[in-house]
Write a protein that holds these residues in place. Structure first.
Motif, PDB file in Angstrom:
ATOM      1  N   ARG A 137      -1.249  17.917 -43.228  1.00 36.23           N
ATOM      2  CA  ARG A 137      -1.986  16.773 -42.289  1.00 36.23           C
ATOM      3  C   ARG A 137      -0.907  16.509 -40.951  1.00 36.23           C
ATOM      4  O   ARG A 137      -1.472  16.487 -39.918  1.00 36.23           O
ATOM      5  N   ILE A 138       0.180  16.402 -41.195  1.00 35.90           N
ATOM      6  CA  ILE A 138       1.175  16.136 -40.228  1.00 35.90           C
ATOM      7  C   ILE A 138       1.168  17.248 -39.070  1.00 35.90           C
ATOM      8  O   ILE A 138       0.957  16.894 -37.933  1.00 35.90           O
ATOM      9  N   LEU A 139       1.151  18.494 -39.410  1.00 33.43           N
ATOM     10  CA  LEU A 139       1.227  19.739 -38.758  1.00 33.43           C
ATOM     11  C   LEU A 139      -0.151  19.670 -37.968  1.00 33.43           C
ATOM     12  O   LEU A 139      -0.043  19.807 -36.763  1.00 33.43           O
ATOM     13  N   ARG A 140      -1.137  19.525 -38.513  1.00 34.44           N
ATOM     14  CA  ARG A 140      -2.494  19.695 -38.034  1.00 34.44           C
ATOM     15  C   ARG A 140      -2.662  18.494 -36.976  1.00 34.44           C
ATOM     16  O   ARG A 140      -3.107  18.869 -35.503  1.00 34.44           O
ATOM     17  N   ASP A 141      -2.176  17.167 -37.218  1.00 33.05           N
ATOM     18  CA  ASP A 141      -2.259  16.223 -36.413  1.00 33.05           C
ATOM     19  C   ASP A 141      -1.610  16.622 -35.060  1.00 33.05           C
ATOM     20  O   ASP A 141      -1.796  16.307 -33.770  1.00 33.05           O
ATOM     21  N   ALA A 142      -0.437  17.007 -35.036  1.00 39.40           N
ATOM     22  CA  ALA A 142       0.407  17.409 -34.020  1.00 39.40           C
ATOM     23  C   ALA A 142       0.056  18.482 -33.285  1.00 39.40           C
ATOM     24  O   ALA A 142      -0.069  18.684 -31.886  1.00 39.40           O
TER      25      ALA A 142
ATOM     26  N   TYR B  46      10.226  13.140 -39.919  1.00 39.48           N
ATOM     27  CA  TYR B  46      10.052  14.677 -39.816  1.00 39.48           C
ATOM     28  C   TYR B  46      10.450  14.985 -38.039  1.00 39.48           C
ATOM     29  O   TYR B  46       9.897  14.260 -37.204  1.00 39.48           O
ATOM     30  N   THR B  47      10.763  16.080 -37.993  1.00 42.25           N
ATOM     31  CA  THR B  47      10.797  16.869 -36.454  1.00 42.25           C
ATOM     32  C   THR B  47       9.572  17.811 -36.421  1.00 42.25           C
ATOM     33  O   THR B  47       9.377  18.926 -37.235  1.00 42.25           O
ATOM     34  N   ILE B  48       9.175  17.790 -35.165  1.00 43.58           N
ATOM     35  CA  ILE B  48       8.037  18.800 -34.733  1.00 43.58           C
ATOM     36  C   ILE B  48       8.796  19.694 -33.741  1.00 43.58           C
ATOM     37  O   ILE B  48       9.239  19.147 -32.711  1.00 43.58           O
ATOM     38  N   VAL B  49       8.575  20.811 -33.778  1.00 47.38           N
ATOM     39  CA  VAL B  49       8.871  21.892 -32.743  1.00 47.38           C
ATOM     40  C   VAL B  49       7.803  22.239 -31.940  1.00 47.38           C
ATOM     41  O   VAL B  49       6.955  22.543 -32.443  1.00 47.38           O
ATOM     42  N   LEU B  50       8.145  22.290 -30.415  1.00 44.80           N
ATOM     43  CA  LEU B  50       6.977  22.677 -29.809  1.00 44.80           C
ATOM     44  C   LEU B  50       7.310  24.062 -29.363  1.00 44.80           C
ATOM     45  O   LEU B  50       8.684  24.517 -29.143  1.00 44.80           O
ATOM     46  N   ARG B  51       6.307  25.002 -29.568  1.00 41.89           N
ATOM     47  CA  ARG B  51       6.771  26.475 -29.345  1.00 41.89           C
ATOM     48  C   ARG B  51       5.659  26.930 -28.264  1.00 41.89           C
ATOM     49  O   ARG B  51       4.393  26.708 -28.326  1.00 41.89           O
TER      50      ARG B  51
ATOM     51  N   ILE C 144       4.647  11.611 -31.256  1.00 41.65           N
ATOM     52  CA  ILE C 144       5.610  10.400 -32.121  1.00 41.65           C
ATOM     53  C   ILE C 144       4.919   9.286 -32.007  1.00 41.65           C
ATOM     54  O   ILE C 144       4.811   8.367 -33.106  1.00 41.65           O
ATOM     55  N   ASN C 145       3.970   8.882 -31.116  1.00 43.16           N
ATOM     56  CA  ASN C 145       3.299   7.647 -31.111  1.00 43.16           C
ATOM     57  C   ASN C 145       1.985   7.915 -32.244  1.00 43.16           C
ATOM     58  O   ASN C 145       1.526   6.931 -32.834  1.00 43.16           O
ATOM     59  N   GLU C 146       1.296   9.084 -32.192  1.00 44.99           N
ATOM     60  CA  GLU C 146       0.019   8.926 -32.897  1.00 44.99           C
ATOM     61  C   GLU C 146       0.188   9.822 -34.021  1.00 44.99           C
ATOM     62  O   GLU C 146      -0.761   9.817 -35.112  1.00 44.99           O
ATOM     63  N   VAL C 147       1.314  10.716 -34.566  1.00 45.19           N
ATOM     64  CA  VAL C 147       1.165  11.424 -35.771  1.00 45.19           C
ATOM     65  C   VAL C 147       2.077  10.664 -36.743  1.00 45.19           C
ATOM     66  O   VAL C 147       3.507  10.491 -36.455  1.00 45.19           O
ATOM     67  N   ARG C 148       1.710  10.098 -37.799  1.00 39.15           N
ATOM     68  CA  ARG C 148       2.613   9.380 -38.825  1.00 39.15           C
ATOM     69  C   ARG C 148       3.379  10.345 -39.569  1.00 39.15           C
ATOM     70  O   ARG C 148       3.083  11.504 -39.901  1.00 39.15           O
ATOM     71  N   GLY C 149       4.539  10.045 -39.556  1.00 35.91           N
ATOM     72  CA  GLY C 149       5.906  10.778 -40.088  1.00 35.91           C
ATOM     73  C   GLY C 149       6.477  11.627 -39.617  1.00 35.91           C
ATOM     74  O   GLY C 149       7.288  12.586 -39.925  1.00 35.91           O
TER      75      GLY C 149
END
Ligand code: XMP
Length: 517
Positions: free
Chosen positions: A414-419, A460-465, A493-498
């Motif tokens: 869910r987190i990855l999809r939203d990001a 968590y941390t999201i990486v942008l590639r 960061i504002n919209e994706v919970r977690g």
């Protein structure tokens, strides 16, 4: 007319240079069909293809070496025009009575070409031409029947011709973009020297291919694994055009697809194209198998194995099937016979995860196996597929599993999809979006401290590639403008919970890979 399509063909003999696919691209872009063939193809096979011209490619080898690759010498007696490029030109010299010598310092880069005779090959061009050189050997004496038609400061025989036999050689590389007039030189060879007719277009390919598919399949039934990616989508629509509802498509939801992807595929192919679509919701089956799995190779194997089992189960339900349609493209076919092997062979091995084993009881139907990716995209548009499908970025068979580092859970998906949706939305606004090969989000297993309002967060941390690439084999990270990076980061960061941190991956391939797993 469609039977005529392949009559106008150019044979490219492959001596192993890295630019060979580019030669084929330039010929195809000029609307002439061509095939890349092994350099040692038998004379009878070559004659049976009835080429209007032969191009001898470059090579990392040297004609002065004992083991150097050479074509059948009788190709010089077929009465067919020949263009030798770099090594290919030296092959011509060596097969005849010319001389090739090593130069003390490899010539690499741009050079000014002075045309000494602007006959057919350089028709309509003026000296000096900028050309791209990359060689360690060069011709010190052309064969007796040849004349020098161009030179550069460092290379006295930069182009030569034997008008009687319509043999030409160029030391530089006309196929690369660094030779700005290179395409015109290739076209002069195709049209002025070989007298080809430019009839290779995707519209004519549709007619040709529909006829071939009908002939091959007869009254049989075809099954196709549809993923929603460009290749399988174009394959399905093309085969459907040929045999209608005797095509059955299987679309497996492995639970690892992007947001809204399932609905998009179902709507496009059932409502719009009216395909027989068997939708299999196997999300739980896949996710159950992946519980606790963190090793990338194990993830791939589990997903690949499960996919095959499910596809089999579904195919059996359909009943007797004669053919399996696959979206194999020309570069895959070339790689399997290429003289070089090279890194591509190893990189590709893990890409067939979604592919099927060869011992299935169907015959293969591969209607795109003569096409390059950009030709497939044009074909898709001609077949009426929407741009959202045709211009899609590549998406790996194991889906989001290889973009979630560590364990795959519904929450982490869910987190990855939203990001990922945010990355897609914002990247589409970038003016150079069409030049990007892939842009996506990756979810890391580490958490870090942040602050939101008055609260301390630990998330968590999201990486942008985002990378640019020609074929996925090598890639550069894209210099995305700061304001776009900023927008993506703020929104995630504002919209994706977690998630409380976004980082940008600035590594290129090699030594990194495009995907993180
Ligand atoms: P890498 O990560 O190897 O990726 O630099 C190169 C290209 O291949 C895609 N890729 C895959 N495609 N199954 C696929 O169908 C896979 O297992 C797979 N792994 C990577 C990747 O997205 C990139 O375009």
């Amino acid at each position: 007319m469609s039977q005529e399509l392949h009559k106008e063909m150019i044979a490219i003999l492959d001596f192993g240079a890295q630019y060979n696919q580019l030669i084929a691209r330039r010929v195809r872009e000029s609307k002439v069909y061509c095939k890349i063939l092994p350099f040692d193809i038998s004379l009878s096979k070559l004659i049976s293809l009835n080429p209007k011209g032969i191009i001898l490619s470059g090579s990392p080898a040297s004609v002065t070496q004992k083991e150097a690759p050479f074509p059948h010498p009788e190709i010089l007696n077929l009465g067919i025009p020949i263009l030798g490029i770099c090594y290919g030109m030296q092959v011509l010299a060596q097969l005849l009575d010319g001389e090739v010598t090593s130069i003390s310092k490899r010539e690499y880069g741009k050079a000014d070409l002075i045309i000494d005779n602007d006959g057919e090959l350089f028709y309509g061009m003026k000296s000096p031409l900028i050309v791209w050189m990359s060689h360690e050997d060069q011709i010190s004496k052309p064969p007796t029947s040849f004349e020098i038609i161009a030179h550069t400061k460092n290379c006295p025989v930069a182009a030569m011709k034997d008008r009687k036999h319509r043999f030409y050689g160029v030391q530089f590389h006309p196929e690369v973009v660094h030779t700005p007039q290179g395409k015109k030189i290739i076209q002069n060879f195709l049209f002025r020297i070989c007298k080809c007719i430019p009839n290779w277009t995707m519209s004519s390919f549709i007619d040709y291919s529909v006829e071939r598919i009908r002939e091959k399949v007869g009254n049989g039934k075809v099954v196709c694994a549809l993923s929603g990616g460009v290749d399988s989508s174009v394959t399905a629509v093309l085969v459907n055009k040929a045999i209608g509802d005797r095509l059955e498509c299987v679309f497996v939801n492995n639970g690892l697809l992007r947001k809204d992807e399932i609905e998009e595929v179902i709507v496009t192919f059932t409502c719009h194209f009216h395909l027989n679509l068997h939708y299999v919701d196997a999300e739980n089956r896949f996710l159950n198998k992946l519980v606790g799995i963190t090793d990338p190779e194990r993830k791939r194997k589990i997903i690949g194995g499960e996919f095959i089992r499910i596809f089999w189960e579904e195919a059996r339900k359909i009943g007797k099937i004669d053919f399996l349609a696959q979206g194999t493209l020309y570069p895959d076919v070339i790689e399997s016979h290429s003289t070089k092997g090279g890194p591509s062979a190893t990189i590709k091995s893990h890409h067939n995860v979604g592919g099927l084993p060869s011992n299935m009881p169907f015959k293969l139907l591969e209607p795109l196996k003569d096409l390059f990716k950009d030709e497939v995209r044009i074909l898709g548009k001609k077949l009426g597929l929407p741009n959202t499908v045709v211009d899609r970025q590549p998406f790996p068979g194991p889906g989001l599993a290889v973009r979630i580092i560590g364990e795959i859970t519904k929450e982490r998906l869910r987190i990855l999809r939203d990001a990922d949706v945010i990355v897609a939305q914002e990247m589409q606004k970038y003016e150079k979006f069409s030049e990007i090969w892939q842009s996506f989000a990756v979810l890391l297993p580490i958490r870090s401290v942040g602050v939101m309002g008055d609260e301390r967060t630990y998330e968590y941390t999201i990486v942008l590639r985002a990378v640019s690439s020609l074929d996925g084999m090598t890639a550069n990270w894209v210099r995305i403008p700061y304001d776009i990076l900023d927008k993506i980061s703020r929104r995630i960061i504002n919209e994706v919970r977690g998630v409380n941190r976004v980082v940008y991956d600035i590594s290129s391939k090699p030594p990194s890979t495009i995907e993180w797993e």
